[in-house]
Structures are given as structure tokens and as C-alpha cells.
Design a protein around this motif. Structure first.
Motif, PDB file in Angstrom:
ATOM      1  N   SER A 129      -0.482 -15.104  -2.043  1.00 32.45           N
ATOM      2  CA  SER A 129      -1.782 -14.459  -2.004  1.00 32.45           C
ATOM      3  C   SER A 129      -2.604 -14.859  -3.213  1.00 32.45           C
ATOM      4  CB  SER A 129      -1.613 -12.945  -2.003  1.00 32.45           C
ATOM      5  OG  SER A 129      -0.972 -12.524  -0.843  1.00 32.45           O
ATOM      6  N   ASP A 130      -3.901 -14.797  -3.068  1.00 28.79           N
ATOM      7  CA  ASP A 130      -4.798 -15.092  -4.166  1.00 28.79           C
ATOM      8  C   ASP A 130      -5.046 -13.849  -5.013  1.00 28.79           C
ATOM      9  OD1 ASP A 130      -5.430 -17.866  -3.455  1.00 28.79           O
ATOM     10  OD2 ASP A 130      -6.267 -16.936  -1.674  1.00 28.79           O
ATOM     11  N   ILE A 131      -5.116 -12.707  -4.364  1.00 26.13           N
ATOM     12  CA  ILE A 131      -5.321 -11.437  -5.050  1.00 26.13           C
ATOM     13  C   ILE A 131      -4.199 -10.502  -4.629  1.00 26.13           C
ATOM     14  CG2 ILE A 131      -6.834  -9.447  -5.348  1.00 26.13           C
ATOM     15  CD1 ILE A 131      -9.188 -11.307  -4.685  1.00 26.13           C
ATOM     16  N   VAL A 132      -3.484  -9.995  -5.615  1.00 24.32           N
ATOM     17  CA  VAL A 132      -2.402  -9.051  -5.343  1.00 24.32           C
ATOM     18  C   VAL A 132      -2.776  -7.717  -5.961  1.00 24.32           C
ATOM     19  CG1 VAL A 132       0.026  -8.499  -5.726  1.00 24.32           C
ATOM     20  CG2 VAL A 132      -0.660 -10.867  -5.330  1.00 24.32           C
ATOM     21  N   LEU A 133      -2.782  -6.681  -5.145  1.00 23.52           N
ATOM     22  CA  LEU A 133      -2.997  -5.336  -5.637  1.00 23.52           C
ATOM     23  C   LEU A 133      -1.617  -4.711  -5.818  1.00 23.52           C
ATOM     24  CD1 LEU A 133      -5.843  -4.184  -3.248  1.00 23.52           C
ATOM     25  CD2 LEU A 133      -6.057  -4.901  -5.613  1.00 23.52           C
ATOM     26  N   LEU A 134      -1.200  -4.551  -7.060  1.00 21.01           N
ATOM     27  CA  LEU A 134       0.083  -3.938  -7.342  1.00 21.01           C
ATOM     28  C   LEU A 134      -0.150  -2.465  -7.630  1.00 21.01           C
ATOM     29  CD1 LEU A 134       3.133  -3.985  -8.005  1.00 21.01           C
ATOM     30  CD2 LEU A 134       2.484  -4.570 -10.354  1.00 21.01           C
ATOM     31  N   LEU A 135       0.465  -1.626  -6.844  1.00 19.66           N
ATOM     32  CA  LEU A 135       0.373  -0.183  -7.043  1.00 19.66           C
ATOM     33  C   LEU A 135       1.752   0.313  -7.439  1.00 19.66           C
ATOM     34  CD1 LEU A 135      -1.658   0.654  -3.823  1.00 19.66           C
ATOM     35  CD2 LEU A 135      -2.543   0.326  -6.121  1.00 19.66           C
ATOM     36  N   VAL A 136       1.825   1.023  -8.543  1.00 20.91           N
ATOM     37  CA  VAL A 136       3.084   1.606  -9.004  1.00 20.91           C
ATOM     38  C   VAL A 136       2.921   3.118  -8.909  1.00 20.91           C
ATOM     39  CG1 VAL A 136       4.736   1.782 -10.900  1.00 20.91           C
ATOM     40  CG2 VAL A 136       3.467  -0.345 -10.546  1.00 20.91           C
ATOM     41  N   ALA A 137       3.822   3.737  -8.159  1.00 20.54           N
ATOM     42  CA  ALA A 137       3.706   5.180  -7.934  1.00 20.54           C
ATOM     43  C   ALA A 137       5.092   5.792  -7.781  1.00 20.54           C
ATOM     44  CB  ALA A 137       2.872   5.454  -6.691  1.00 20.54           C
ATOM     45  N   ARG A 138       5.167   7.068  -8.038  1.00 23.10           N
ATOM     46  CA  ARG A 138       6.419   7.815  -7.857  1.00 23.10           C
ATOM     47  C   ARG A 138       6.433   8.460  -6.474  1.00 23.10           C
ATOM     48  NH1 ARG A 138       8.844   7.809 -12.556  1.00 23.10           N
ATOM     49  NH2 ARG A 138       7.690   7.781 -14.489  1.00 23.10           N
ATOM     50  N   ASP A 139       7.622   8.841  -6.042  1.00 32.02           N
ATOM     51  CA  ASP A 139       7.810   9.591  -4.790  1.00 32.02           C
ATOM     52  C   ASP A 139       7.191   8.883  -3.584  1.00 32.02           C
ATOM     53  OD1 ASP A 139       9.102  11.654  -6.244  1.00 32.02           O
ATOM     54  OD2 ASP A 139       7.146  12.491  -6.766  1.00 32.02           O
ATOM     55  N   LEU A 140       7.478   7.593  -3.461  1.00 33.22           N
ATOM     56  CA  LEU A 140       6.955   6.831  -2.329  1.00 33.22           C
ATOM     57  C   LEU A 140       7.788   7.087  -1.079  1.00 33.22           C
ATOM     58  CD1 LEU A 140       6.252   3.437  -4.091  1.00 33.22           C
ATOM     59  CD2 LEU A 140       4.569   5.093  -3.313  1.00 33.22           C
ATOM     60  N   PRO A 141       7.167   6.999   0.092  1.00 38.55           N
ATOM     61  CA  PRO A 141       7.938   7.148   1.328  1.00 38.55           C
ATOM     62  C   PRO A 141       8.884   5.964   1.497  1.00 38.55           C
ATOM     63  CG  PRO A 141       5.694   6.472   1.825  1.00 38.55           C
ATOM     64  CD  PRO A 141       5.752   6.749   0.353  1.00 38.55           C
ATOM     65  N   PRO A 142      10.010   6.172   2.188  1.00 39.27           N
ATOM     66  CA  PRO A 142      10.967   5.073   2.355  1.00 39.27           C
ATOM     67  C   PRO A 142      10.397   3.883   3.128  1.00 39.27           C
ATOM     68  CG  PRO A 142      11.689   7.033   3.555  1.00 39.27           C
ATOM     69  CD  PRO A 142      10.453   7.397   2.791  1.00 39.27           C
ATOM     70  N   LEU A 143       9.524   4.150   4.092  1.00 41.06           N
ATOM     71  CA  LEU A 143       8.904   3.082   4.869  1.00 41.06           C
ATOM     72  C   LEU A 143       7.499   2.857   4.336  1.00 41.06           C
ATOM     73  CD1 LEU A 143       9.260   1.101   7.191  1.00 41.06           C
ATOM     74  CD2 LEU A 143       8.369   2.853   8.715  1.00 41.06           C
ATOM     75  N   ARG A 144       7.275   1.689   3.730  1.00 37.24           N
ATOM     76  CA  ARG A 144       5.993   1.449   3.045  1.00 37.24           C
ATOM     77  C   ARG A 144       5.010   0.600   3.836  1.00 37.24           C
ATOM     78  NH1 ARG A 144       8.559   0.379  -2.782  1.00 37.24           N
ATOM     79  NH2 ARG A 144       9.787   2.273  -2.788  1.00 37.24           N
ATOM     80  N   ILE A 145       5.421   0.010   4.925  1.00 37.96           N
ATOM     81  CA  ILE A 145       4.522  -0.875   5.680  1.00 37.96           C
ATOM     82  C   ILE A 145       3.230  -0.148   6.068  1.00 37.96           C
ATOM     83  CG2 ILE A 145       4.268  -2.292   7.758  1.00 37.96           C
ATOM     84  CD1 ILE A 145       6.155  -3.497   5.649  1.00 37.96           C
ATOM     85  N   PRO A 146       3.283   1.077   6.622  1.00 41.07           N
ATOM     86  CA  PRO A 146       2.022   1.759   6.938  1.00 41.07           C
ATOM     87  C   PRO A 146       1.162   1.999   5.695  1.00 41.07           C
ATOM     88  CG  PRO A 146       3.860   2.857   8.023  1.00 41.07           C
ATOM     89  CD  PRO A 146       4.445   1.850   7.073  1.00 41.07           C
ATOM     90  N   LEU A 147       1.794   2.272   4.570  1.00 39.87           N
ATOM     91  CA  LEU A 147       1.053   2.493   3.330  1.00 39.87           C
ATOM     92  C   LEU A 147       0.391   1.200   2.856  1.00 39.87           C
ATOM     93  CD1 LEU A 147       0.350   4.550   1.152  1.00 39.87           C
ATOM     94  CD2 LEU A 147       2.518   4.027   0.042  1.00 39.87           C
ATOM     95  N   ILE A 148       1.114   0.099   2.935  1.00 42.51           N
ATOM     96  CA  ILE A 148       0.558  -1.202   2.549  1.00 42.51           C
ATOM     97  C   ILE A 148      -0.607  -1.569   3.471  1.00 42.51           C
ATOM     98  CG2 ILE A 148       1.044  -3.692   2.487  1.00 42.51           C
ATOM     99  CD1 ILE A 148       3.875  -2.914   1.502  1.00 42.51           C
TER     100      ILE A 148
END
Length: 102
Positions: A1-20
Motif C-alpha cells: 500500500s502507498d498509505i497505511v493507516l495504523l490504528l493501535v487500540a485496546r480491547d479489539l474484537p477477535p474478528l477485525r475484517i469488518p473493523l478494517i
């Protein structure tokens, strides 16, 4: 990718695809948005990477480039800046260098 948005967070759901997907759907420049570089149009990819602080501590190949080239928009408590500075110091101690292959 040319632009990567890195988000660091606590208590994330186990399945992250919908969040991404939700994050990338709300980016101002959607994936493959044309941007101008020297009077040419190149497609630009935007992707989201979401990690916990514990996952950041494990490391990622993505972070290697970030030691030289990244823009931190929001970094609570300088968490990621401290991580990158530590990684950069380790890389320098190891004699690491970036090489470009033709």
C-alpha cells in the motif's frame, strides 16, 4: 500500500475484517484514488492495519519502513514514537540498512 493507516487500540474484537473495512470505507481518499505526482496520475492504495499494543510489541515488518518514513497523526503518550525509536536504535546497533533492488 502507498498509505497505511495504523490504528493501535485496546480491547479489539477477535474478528477485525469488518473493523478494517469500516475504517477504509471512511478514508477521505478511497483505495485507488488518483493523486497527482509530477503531472501524472498514479493509483494510490490506502489500507488499514489494526493492532493492540501487545501486538505492536511483538513487531512487524511494516514497522521497519516506519523507522524512516511515517507521519504520526495521533500518538497517545508517544507510545508508537517510543516503539519506533527503540526499534531504530536496535536496527542501528545491528548494522541494519535499507537496500533497494533494481
Amino acid at each position: 500500500s502507498d498509505i497505511v493507516l495504523l490504528l493501535v487500540a485496546r480491547d479489539l474484537p477477535p474478528l477485525r475484517i469488518p473493523l478494517i473495512d469500516a475504517v477504509t470505507d471512511h478514508v477521505e481518499h478511497p483505495p485507488l484514488a488518483p493523486l497527482h505526482f509530477e503531472d501524472r496520475k498514479y493509483p494510490v492504495r490506502v489500507s488499514a492495519v489494526i493492532k493492540t499494543p501487545e501486538e505492536v510489541a511483538l513487531g512487524s515488518l511494516l514497522f521497519l519502513d516506519m523507522t524512516q518514513d511515517c507521519l504520526l497523526l495521533l500518538d497517545k503518550g508517544d507510545f508508537f514514537a517510543k516503539y519506533l525509536n527503540g526499534l531504530k536504535a536496535k536496527m542501528q546497533a545491528w548494522g541494519s540498512e535499507k537496500r533497494y533492488l533494481a
